[in-house]
Design an enzyme around this catalytic site. Structure first.
Site, PDB file in Angstrom:
ATOM      1  N   HIS A  21       0.830  -1.200   0.000  1.00  0.00           N
ATOM      2  CA  HIS A  21       0.000   0.000   0.000  1.00  0.00           C
ATOM      3  C   HIS A  21       0.869   1.256   0.000  1.00  0.00           C
ATOM      4  O   HIS A  21       0.611   2.204  -0.738  1.00  0.00           O
ATOM      5  CB  HIS A  21      -0.957  -0.006   1.195  1.00  0.00           C
ATOM      6  CG  HIS A  21      -2.108   0.940   1.035  1.00  0.00           C
ATOM      7  ND1 HIS A  21      -2.200   2.105   1.744  1.00  0.00           N
ATOM      8  CD2 HIS A  21      -3.195   0.899   0.238  1.00  0.00           C
ATOM      9  CE1 HIS A  21      -3.311   2.741   1.390  1.00  0.00           C
ATOM     10  NE2 HIS A  21      -3.938   2.039   0.475  1.00  0.00           N
ATOM     11  N   HIS A  80     -11.899  -1.984   3.703  1.00  0.00           N
ATOM     12  CA  HIS A  80     -11.915  -1.973   2.242  1.00  0.00           C
ATOM     13  C   HIS A  80     -12.831  -3.031   1.657  1.00  0.00           C
ATOM     14  O   HIS A  80     -13.329  -2.897   0.537  1.00  0.00           O
ATOM     15  CB  HIS A  80     -10.503  -2.083   1.678  1.00  0.00           C
ATOM     16  CG  HIS A  80      -9.884  -0.745   1.496  1.00  0.00           C
ATOM     17  ND1 HIS A  80     -10.027  -0.014   0.339  1.00  0.00           N
ATOM     18  CD2 HIS A  80      -9.202   0.039   2.360  1.00  0.00           C
ATOM     19  CE1 HIS A  80      -9.428   1.160   0.495  1.00  0.00           C
ATOM     20  NE2 HIS A  80      -8.926   1.216   1.701  1.00  0.00           N
ATOM     21  N   HIS A 124      -4.768   6.100  -5.624  1.00  0.00           N
ATOM     22  CA  HIS A 124      -5.929   6.816  -5.071  1.00  0.00           C
ATOM     23  C   HIS A 124      -6.292   7.969  -5.999  1.00  0.00           C
ATOM     24  O   HIS A 124      -5.593   8.235  -6.953  1.00  0.00           O
ATOM     25  CB  HIS A 124      -5.605   7.354  -3.674  1.00  0.00           C
ATOM     26  CG  HIS A 124      -5.269   6.256  -2.720  1.00  0.00           C
ATOM     27  ND1 HIS A 124      -4.001   5.789  -2.570  1.00  0.00           N
ATOM     28  CD2 HIS A 124      -6.061   5.492  -1.936  1.00  0.00           C
ATOM     29  CE1 HIS A 124      -4.009   4.784  -1.712  1.00  0.00           C
ATOM     30  NE2 HIS A 124      -5.243   4.576  -1.315  1.00  0.00           N
ATOM     31  N   HIS A 174     -14.795   6.750   2.417  1.00  0.00           N
ATOM     32  CA  HIS A 174     -13.847   5.772   2.963  1.00  0.00           C
ATOM     33  C   HIS A 174     -12.725   6.451   3.758  1.00  0.00           C
ATOM     34  O   HIS A 174     -12.245   5.925   4.748  1.00  0.00           O
ATOM     35  CB  HIS A 174     -13.336   4.880   1.818  1.00  0.00           C
ATOM     36  CG  HIS A 174     -11.856   4.804   1.662  1.00  0.00           C
ATOM     37  ND1 HIS A 174     -11.119   5.817   1.070  1.00  0.00           N
ATOM     38  CD2 HIS A 174     -10.951   3.853   2.030  1.00  0.00           C
ATOM     39  CE1 HIS A 174      -9.837   5.465   1.088  1.00  0.00           C
ATOM     40  NE2 HIS A 174      -9.707   4.280   1.653  1.00  0.00           N
ATOM     41  N   HIS A 228     -10.779   5.913   7.780  1.00  0.00           N
ATOM     42  CA  HIS A 228      -9.322   5.879   7.996  1.00  0.00           C
ATOM     43  C   HIS A 228      -8.918   6.875   9.082  1.00  0.00           C
ATOM     44  O   HIS A 228      -8.169   6.557   9.997  1.00  0.00           O
ATOM     45  CB  HIS A 228      -8.583   6.250   6.697  1.00  0.00           C
ATOM     46  CG  HIS A 228      -8.332   5.078   5.796  1.00  0.00           C
ATOM     47  ND1 HIS A 228      -7.332   4.177   6.024  1.00  0.00           N
ATOM     48  CD2 HIS A 228      -8.949   4.668   4.663  1.00  0.00           C
ATOM     49  CE1 HIS A 228      -7.331   3.252   5.054  1.00  0.00           C
ATOM     50  NE2 HIS A 228      -8.306   3.534   4.210  1.00  0.00           N
ATOM     51  N   HIS A 275      -7.655  -1.634  -5.419  1.00  0.00           N
ATOM     52  CA  HIS A 275      -7.891  -2.137  -4.062  1.00  0.00           C
ATOM     53  C   HIS A 275      -8.644  -3.468  -4.078  1.00  0.00           C
ATOM     54  O   HIS A 275      -8.438  -4.298  -3.205  1.00  0.00           O
ATOM     55  CB  HIS A 275      -8.625  -1.091  -3.217  1.00  0.00           C
ATOM     56  CG  HIS A 275      -7.740   0.044  -2.788  1.00  0.00           C
ATOM     57  ND1 HIS A 275      -7.428   1.092  -3.627  1.00  0.00           N
ATOM     58  CD2 HIS A 275      -7.068   0.287  -1.630  1.00  0.00           C
ATOM     59  CE1 HIS A 275      -6.623   1.939  -2.980  1.00  0.00           C
ATOM     60  NE2 HIS A 275      -6.382   1.476  -1.776  1.00  0.00           N
ATOM     61  N   PHE A 300      -1.531   6.668   4.559  1.00  0.00           N
ATOM     62  CA  PHE A 300      -1.393   5.679   3.484  1.00  0.00           C
ATOM     63  C   PHE A 300      -0.274   4.674   3.746  1.00  0.00           C
ATOM     64  O   PHE A 300      -0.396   3.492   3.493  1.00  0.00           O
ATOM     65  CB  PHE A 300      -1.054   6.367   2.156  1.00  0.00           C
ATOM     66  CG  PHE A 300      -2.220   6.984   1.443  1.00  0.00           C
ATOM     67  CD1 PHE A 300      -3.510   6.502   1.607  1.00  0.00           C
ATOM     68  CD2 PHE A 300      -2.009   8.048   0.570  1.00  0.00           C
ATOM     69  CE1 PHE A 300      -4.569   7.070   0.923  1.00  0.00           C
ATOM     70  CE2 PHE A 300      -3.064   8.625  -0.120  1.00  0.00           C
ATOM     71  CZ  PHE A 300      -4.346   8.131   0.057  1.00  0.00           C
TER      72      PHE A 300
END
Ligand code: C2O
Length: 361
Positions: free
Chosen positions: A87, A273, A108, A240, A244, A117, A260
């Site tokens: 990632h 996810h 992203h 989303h 996080h 993803h 990230f």
């Protein structure tokens, strides 16, 4: 032209202060790249995290699989940290796109967010299954689009479990706090029932507004050689992000979920996810499974992963979309218009109520 995978031999320091900028994989570019053999497993069903909690047999397997992943040699591509570093590599500028020397690979803020993803989760899930020799294994989904799933999933909270991660915002993950899907480091002071209502409303609006235009839901196009634009992300990605930020520690680097480079070190990442992926599945279904972008620059976007056979494989966005069979529709038509389609990846999601669905069409 579609986005192509980077040259793996050219990994360089990332832009990832929390990891001292180091997240390159220990392997280089000398491995042969193969076509991926899509799994011929029975249809595997992902279940909601708040409902698998009491399934002792499943939980034992899940924990054992993650434990084994954590115990692999540090330089094994399946090793837990190596899996998480993927990632970082693809989000914190550890690679430049082929034929450029300053355009980072970034998964992203664009229409490749969801396909990349989806594959990332798929391989993670298949590797876990392989580690416990269970071809039916699935990761759960954090069912944050329903009231009972709107708190931090309890299965990740036991400090003695390999699913635990100490680097979280304890004010949120403890004590049944309601996740705020608009969270951005400011506490929502509304009552629980009000936050639940706001969340459901927000999800409903998102679907309603973006149903006819996939860019709005999934993100804008990005093509080979183009730099990402942060504002180009789709509304699902925006939602989303809130989870996080809400889970990560509020200080310094926002570890783990809030950055990230470290996010995937927390097992809840994949569970989160999994629900993002499910939202996409529902979206697609509500659109009658129409392809989101009739554009080869999307369909041919290509990614590299180490698969469940320890091989380096390349996969395309379009390959995850093709159906291999039509399965008889048994689900409740009032809940959702049609069955979700299993694809070549051979997994689907347990059908659970969609309290936000209302009158979307
Ligand atoms: Cu790659 Cu949840 O982000």
């Amino acid at each position: 032209e579609p986005i192509m995978p980077p040259d793996l031999s050219k990994c360089h320091d990332a832009n990832a202060p929390a990891l001292d900028n180091h997240c390159c994989p220990p392997y280089s570019g000398s491995e042969k790249i193969l076509e991926y053999d899509f799994p011929a497993t029975p249809l595997r069903v992902r279940r909601p995290a708040h409902l698998v909690k009491d399934d002792q047999e499943y939980m034992d397997k899940y924990k054992e699989a993650v434990r084994r992943m954590k115990n692999l040699p540090a330089d094994h591509p399946w090793n837990y940290k190596q899996q998480a570093n993927i990632h970082c590599q693809y989000c914190n500028d550890a690679y430049y796109q082929q034929n450029t020397d300053d355009v980072p690979v970034q998964v992203h803020f664009s229409w490749i967010f969801l396909p990349w993803h989806r594959y990332y989760l798929h391989f993670y899930e298949r590797i876990l299954g392989k580690l416990i020799d269970d071809d039916t294994f699935t990761i759960p989904f954090w069912n944050w689009d329903t009231k009972d799933g709107m708190t931090f999933p309890a299965i990740f909270q036991d400090a003695a479990s390999p699913l635990y991660d100490p680097k979280r915002d304890q004010r949120h993950v403890k004590d049944g706090k309601i996740l705020d899907l608009k969270y951005a480091y400011t506490e929502n002071t509304a009552s629980d029932s009000e936050i639940i209502r706001e969340n459901l409303c927000f999800i409903q609006k998102t679907f309603k507004h973006s149903l006819s235009l996939a860019e709005l839901f999934m993100g804008d196009p990005v093509r080979a050689g183009e730099k990402e634009i942060q504002e180009a992300n789709g509304q699902l990605e925006v939602i989303h992000n809130a989870a996080h930020m809400w889970v990560g520690e509020p200080d310094r680097y926002k570890e783990n979920m809030g950055d990230f480079s470290t996010a995937a070190r927390d097992s809840v990442f994949f569970c989160h996810h999994s629900n993002v992926d499910r939202m996409w599945d529902i979206y697609r279904n509500l659109r009658g499974n129409r392809v989101e972008f009739e554009d080869n620059d999307w369909l041919d976007s290509t990614f590299l992963f180490h698969d469940e056979n320890e091989q380096l494989v390349k996969v395309k966005a379009s390959q995850m979309l093709s159906r291999i069979y039509t399965h008889p529709c048994k689900c409740n038509r009032n809940v959702i218009r049609d069955c979700l389609n299993p694809t070549k990846l051979r997994y689907t999601f347990e059908q659970v109520p969609l309290p936000w669905l209302g009158k979307i069409n």
